[in-house]
Design a protein around this motif. Structure first.
Motif, short mmCIF file in Angstrom:
data_model
loop_
_atom_site.label_atom_id
_atom_site.label_comp_id
_atom_site.label_asym_id
_atom_site.label_seq_id
_atom_site.Cartn_x
_atom_site.Cartn_y
_atom_site.Cartn_z
N TRP A 141 -81.59 26.31 7.65
CA TRP A 141 -80.46 25.99 8.51
C TRP A 141 -80.74 24.72 9.30
O TRP A 141 -79.87 23.85 9.42
N ASP A 142 -81.96 24.60 9.85
CA ASP A 142 -82.33 23.40 10.59
C ASP A 142 -82.32 22.16 9.69
O ASP A 142 -81.86 21.10 10.10
N ALA A 146 -79.92 18.95 10.06
CA ALA A 146 -80.50 17.61 10.13
C ALA A 146 -79.88 16.72 9.05
O ALA A 146 -79.57 15.54 9.31
N GLY A 147 -79.67 17.25 7.86
CA GLY A 147 -79.05 16.48 6.78
C GLY A 147 -77.62 16.09 7.11
O GLY A 147 -77.19 14.96 6.86
N ILE A 152 -73.76 11.97 8.88
CA ILE A 152 -72.76 11.48 9.84
C ILE A 152 -73.22 10.17 10.46
O ILE A 152 -72.44 9.22 10.61
N THR A 153 -74.51 10.07 10.79
CA THR A 153 -75.06 8.85 11.37
C THR A 153 -74.93 7.69 10.40
O THR A 153 -74.52 6.58 10.79
#
Length: 179
Positions: A141-142, A146-147, A152-153
């Motif tokens: 999940w983490d 992060a992905g 998005i970034t």
């Protein structure tokens, strides 16, 4: 690991079950004759976990206290419910399935044919949280979060660069038109 389960003491991996639906049916009718021989450990039916389950080689699936099916394939899950659940004689069937299999298998849970259902990563995370452990579901999940954040970034950065380059190009065109 975070769990202290020991193979051969609290659980046993019986190996690959070949044959699709007919393999499931054979296992349901005579588990000890279908799977359970490991080339390293020998006959797994002699392990601490299974020695009292199969006192008779003709015994069926109803000797087990619970059957847990872990699959990502809705057809495999459906096969287990349809072939094995009637032979359990009231013993619970639990399923751990992927999110993609849920739409096909949820009706079996809703009808009571499956007594427990964990679906996808979110259910795994909820289960670990309920148990108070930090395990693979939390790690996945983490990583997923992060992905998504990284994606998005990158999209926002690409949009910003495109905007700046477009703005500069328009500015240069205006300057060249005035000269």
């Amino acid at each position: 690991g975070i769990y202290s389960y020991q193979q051969g003491v609290q659980y046993e991996m019986l190996g690959y079950l070949p044959g699709g639906l007919s393999g499931i049916k054979a296992f349901v009718d005579q588990p000890a004759k279908t799977v359970g021989v490991d080339f390293l450990r020998g006959n797994l039916w002699d392990s601490l976990v299974l020695k009292d389950v199969m006192t008779d080689s003709q015994a069926g699936l109803s000797n087990f206290a619970t059957v847990m099916v872990v699959t990502e394939n809705p057809d495999t899950g459906r096969g287990w419910v349809e072939q094995a659940q009637p032979a359990l004689k009231g013993k619970p069937m639990l399923m751990v399935i992927s999110a993609q299999a849920e739409p096909m298998l949820r009706p079996y849970y809703d009808s009571g044919q499956v007594q427990g259902l964990l679906t996808g990563m979110e259910s795994g995370l909820e289960y670990e949280t309920t148990r108070g452990v930090y395990g693979q579901a939390r790690e996945y999940w983490d990583l997923l979060n992060a992905g998504v954040l990284l994606s998005i970034t990158i999209i926002l950065f690409g949009g910003l660069v495109s905007f700046i380059l477009g703005f500069r190009k328009r500015q240069m065109e205006v300057e060249q038109g005035e000269v």
